[in-house]
Motif scaffolding. Structure first.
Motif, short mmCIF file in Angstrom:
data_model
loop_
_atom_site.label_atom_id
_atom_site.label_comp_id
_atom_site.label_asym_id
_atom_site.label_seq_id
_atom_site.Cartn_x
_atom_site.Cartn_y
_atom_site.Cartn_z
N SER A 1 0.80 -1.21 0.01
CA SER A 1 0.01 0.13 -0.12
C SER A 1 1.05 1.19 0.04
N LYS A 2 1.76 1.33 0.68
CA LYS A 2 2.82 2.50 0.90
C LYS A 2 3.49 2.55 -0.59
N MET A 3 3.82 1.44 -1.20
CA MET A 3 4.46 1.64 -2.65
C MET A 3 3.45 2.27 -3.28
N LEU A 4 2.06 1.79 -3.27
CA LEU A 4 1.04 2.27 -4.22
C LEU A 4 1.08 3.74 -3.92
N TRP A 5 0.88 4.14 -2.90
CA TRP A 5 0.75 5.52 -2.55
C TRP A 5 1.93 6.22 -3.23
N SER A 6 3.05 5.65 -3.01
CA SER A 6 4.48 6.49 -3.64
C SER A 6 4.30 6.64 -5.09
N ASN A 7 3.76 5.80 -5.78
CA ASN A 7 3.44 5.89 -7.28
C ASN A 7 2.54 6.73 -7.65
N GLN A 8 1.45 6.95 -6.70
CA GLN A 8 0.33 7.99 -7.08
C GLN A 8 0.82 9.00 -6.86
N ILE A 9 1.52 9.45 -5.77
CA ILE A 9 2.14 10.55 -5.61
C ILE A 9 3.14 11.15 -6.47
N SER A 10 3.99 10.20 -6.97
CA SER A 10 4.73 10.55 -8.13
C SER A 10 4.14 11.04 -9.31
N SER A 11 3.12 10.42 -9.62
CA SER A 11 2.13 10.63 -10.76
C SER A 11 1.50 12.17 -10.55
N LEU A 12 1.29 12.69 -9.24
CA LEU A 12 0.75 13.79 -8.87
C LEU A 12 1.73 14.86 -8.94
N LYS A 13 3.23 14.63 -8.75
CA LYS A 13 4.04 15.44 -8.87
C LYS A 13 4.49 15.65 -10.15
N GLN A 14 4.19 14.61 -11.28
CA GLN A 14 4.58 14.87 -12.48
C GLN A 14 3.51 15.74 -13.03
N VAL A 15 2.33 15.67 -12.75
CA VAL A 15 1.22 16.58 -13.24
C VAL A 15 1.41 17.85 -12.94
#
Length: 130
Positions: free
Chosen positions: A112-126
Motif C-alpha cells: 500500500s505504501k508503494m502504491l501511494w508512492s507511485n500515486q504521489i509520483s504521478s501527482l508530482k509529474q502532473v
C-alpha cells in the motif's frame, strides 16, 4: 473490529496548498493522478481504474488542508478505516508536504505504501514538481 493496520506517509511536494487542494478534493483533480476517472454525486465519489469501479464516501474536507474518504466496501463491512490526504506546511521553512493516512491488512502495508508512492509520483509529474 478492524483488522487493518493504520499507517502514515509523508511526501514533500513543491506546490502551493491551494493548488494541491484542487488535485486532492475535486473529481477532475483526482482523475489526473489518483485514478483513471472520478465521478462524484454529493459526498459519494466513484473512482475508476482499468474498467473497475470503487466507491468512497467523502467523510470530511477542509479547504486547502485535507480530505478524508471511506471506501463503501469497508463501510459495508463495518470497518471504521479511511484514507486521508492532508496538506502540511512547515511554519518556518514554508515547505509543503502531503501527509497520507491509510489502512491496509498487515501483510499489505508495504504494498500500500508503494502504491501511494507511485500515486504521489504521478501527482508530482502532473504538477511539474520534482
Amino acid at each position: 473490529m478492524d483488522d487493518k493496520v493504520k499507517f502514515d506517509i509523508e511526501f514533500p511536494i513543491q506546490a502551493s496548498p491551494q493548488l494541491l487542494y484542487q488535485y486532492i478534493s475535486t473529481p477532475s483533480g483526482l482523475s489526473e493522478w489518483f485514478s483513471d476517472n472520478v465521478n462524484s454525486r454529493g459526498e459519494l465519489f466513484t473512482f475508476i481504474w482499468d474498467g473497475s469501479e470503487e466507491q468512497a464516501k467523502l467523510l470530511n474536507k477542509k479547504s486547502s488542508e485535507r480530505v478524508k474518504f471511506r471506501w463503501l466496501e469497508d463501510e459495508e463491512d463495518g470497518l471504521t478505516c479511511y484514507f486521508e490526504i492532508r496538506i502540511q506546511v512547515d511554519e518556518i521553512t514554508k515547505d509543503v508536504s502531503l501527509m497520507v493516512t491509510d489502512f491496509a491488512d498487515e501483510d499489505e502495508v508495504d504494498e500500500s505504501k508503494m502504491l501511494w508512492s507511485n500515486q504521489i509520483s504521478s501527482l508530482k509529474q502532473v504538477l511539474g514538481s520534482a
